[in-house]
Design an enzyme around this catalytic site. Structure first.
Site, PDB file in Angstrom:
ATOM      1  N   GLU A 215      21.582  44.697 -52.640  1.00 50.84           N
ATOM      2  CA  GLU A 215      22.643  43.687 -52.538  1.00 50.84           C
ATOM      3  C   GLU A 215      22.201  42.574 -51.601  1.00 50.84           C
ATOM      4  O   GLU A 215      21.567  42.833 -50.578  1.00 50.84           O
ATOM      5  CB  GLU A 215      23.910  44.380 -52.009  1.00 50.84           C
ATOM      6  CG  GLU A 215      25.146  43.521 -52.000  1.00 50.84           C
ATOM      7  CD  GLU A 215      26.413  44.297 -51.582  1.00 50.84           C
ATOM      8  OE1 GLU A 215      26.612  45.429 -52.043  1.00 50.84           O
ATOM      9  OE2 GLU A 215      27.165  43.741 -50.782  1.00 50.84           O
TER      10      GLU A 215
ATOM     11  N   ASP B 221      24.073  39.323 -49.732  1.00 52.40           N
ATOM     12  CA  ASP B 221      25.438  38.842 -49.511  1.00 52.40           C
ATOM     13  C   ASP B 221      25.582  37.555 -48.736  1.00 52.40           C
ATOM     14  O   ASP B 221      25.008  37.415 -47.659  1.00 52.40           O
ATOM     15  CB  ASP B 221      26.192  39.832 -48.601  1.00 52.40           C
ATOM     16  CG  ASP B 221      26.494  41.138 -49.264  1.00 52.40           C
ATOM     17  OD1 ASP B 221      26.753  41.129 -50.453  1.00 52.40           O
ATOM     18  OD2 ASP B 221      26.459  42.164 -48.553  1.00 52.40           O
TER      19      ASP B 221
ATOM     20  N   GLU C 223      29.137  35.978 -47.235  1.00 55.28           N
ATOM     21  CA  GLU C 223      30.586  36.153 -47.138  1.00 55.28           C
ATOM     22  C   GLU C 223      31.113  35.139 -46.132  1.00 55.28           C
ATOM     23  O   GLU C 223      30.565  35.006 -45.039  1.00 55.28           O
ATOM     24  CB  GLU C 223      30.952  37.567 -46.657  1.00 55.28           C
ATOM     25  CG  GLU C 223      30.550  38.652 -47.633  1.00 55.28           C
ATOM     26  CD  GLU C 223      31.054  40.040 -47.239  1.00 55.28           C
ATOM     27  OE1 GLU C 223      31.797  40.148 -46.247  1.00 55.28           O
ATOM     28  OE2 GLU C 223      30.692  40.991 -47.925  1.00 55.28           O
TER      29      GLU C 223
END
Ligand SMILES: *[C@@H]1O[C@H](CO)[C@@H](O)[C@H](O)[C@H]1NC(C)=O
Length: 298
Positions: free
Chosen positions: A105, A107, A109
């Site tokens: 993953e 990311d 955010e």
């Protein structure tokens, strides 16, 4: 005799291979073709003939979209205008993720904040299920006033996070030193806007103000310069082989071999010095037995 006839065939198929490889090298970027709204019961919308996408959040639900394709390496860019005003408790995400256990993953955010206080940009990299690699930043602009470009560049040697084309983080492939790197698992792109007021803003102290709902984030100019995974192989799989041909010599394929030159490296260091607010590498409490290995390598 047979060698004489097979020679031209070989040359010819090499040419074919190279050119089909350039064509398969997807350079897509439309919300209508490459993205689908995946949840939110009407709270996510593709508008203006696919030029704009909006996600919204109210007290009943958030919303999200995902890419129609899975990718195995790529450069993915999108422009986002984040939730304005009191966005405390809201989280807007833009990330790549594989499926199943031991997942990979990458990311981005965006953690909202009360009016006048800065958003926190949270980044993380998981490889084979192992994450815990958070780095957080404040931004050098107000991300709710205008659209800004957020990019993930993922190639066999680097995962680079960019904001308005300025690298803010470079997670390098240190596989040879025993650090997992996202390499084998195709990933889909996801984005969402949801409520995380149990932890997002000032450690969960500030709750979402539902009187401000619905909260809306705006997206435009999605671009995927990426190797598309078809379930068995990647549209750029020949790039791994030492054929001497990189995925397109034009700028479109530059990301595949990209690494930071000294100018970009200096810009990244500038952002990290001035705007990084959390770095797992420097969190001694979390790693009492010494810093994670990739933090000790250059
Ligand atoms: C919100 O603002 C506070 C105070 O400026 C800051 O410490 C924090 O990092 C900001 N972001 C979040 C997500 O809490």
């Amino acid at each position: 005799m047979s060698t004489a006839t097979s020679m031209p065939i070989l040359t010819c198929s090499l040419v074919l291979l190279t050119s089909s490889f350039l064509i398969n090298f997807a350079n897509g970027g439309s919300f209508t073709d490459d993205i689908r709204i995946s949840w939110g019961n009407g709270r996510g919308k593709i508008l203006d003939n696919g030029k704009i996408l909006t996600l919204s959040l109210d007290q009943y639900s958030g919303s999200g979209f995902e890419s129609t394709h899975e990718y195995l390496y790529g450069r993915l860019d999108v422009q986002i205008k984040l939730v304005a005003g009191n966005s405390a408790g809201t989280v807007t995400t833009f990330y790549l993720s594989s499926k199943g256990p031991a997942h990979d993953e990458i990311d981005f955010e965006f953690l909202g904040n009360v009016t006048g206080e800065p958003y926190t940009l949270h980044t993380n990299v998981f490889a084979q299920g192992k994450g815990d690699r958070e780095q957080q930043f404040h931004l050098w602009f107000d991300p709710t006033k205008d659209f800004h470009t957020y990019s993930i560049l993922w190639n066999p040697q680097h995962v680079i996070f960019l904001v308005d084309n300025i690298p803010i983080r470079d997670f390098k492939n240190h596989e040879s030193r025993g650090v997992f790197f996202p390499k084998k698992q195709p990933m889909r792109l996801y984005s969402s806007l949801w409520n995380a007021d149990d932890w997002a803003t000032q450690g969960g102290l500030v709750k979402t103000d539902w009187a401000q709902a619905p909260f809306t984030a705006y997206y435009r100019n999605f671009n995927a310069n990426a190797c598309v995974w078809n379930g068995r192989s990647s549209s750029c799989s020949s790039a791994d082989k030492p054929m001497g041909s990189t995925p397109s010599s034009s700028t479109k394929g530059d990301w595949y071999r990209h690494e930071l030159d000294s100018y970009s490296y200096r810009r990244m260091r500038w952002v990290q010095r001035k705007y990084m607010v959390y770095n797992y590498c420097a969190d001694i409490k979390r790693s009492p037995r010494g810093r994670p290995r990739e933090c000790r390598l250059r």
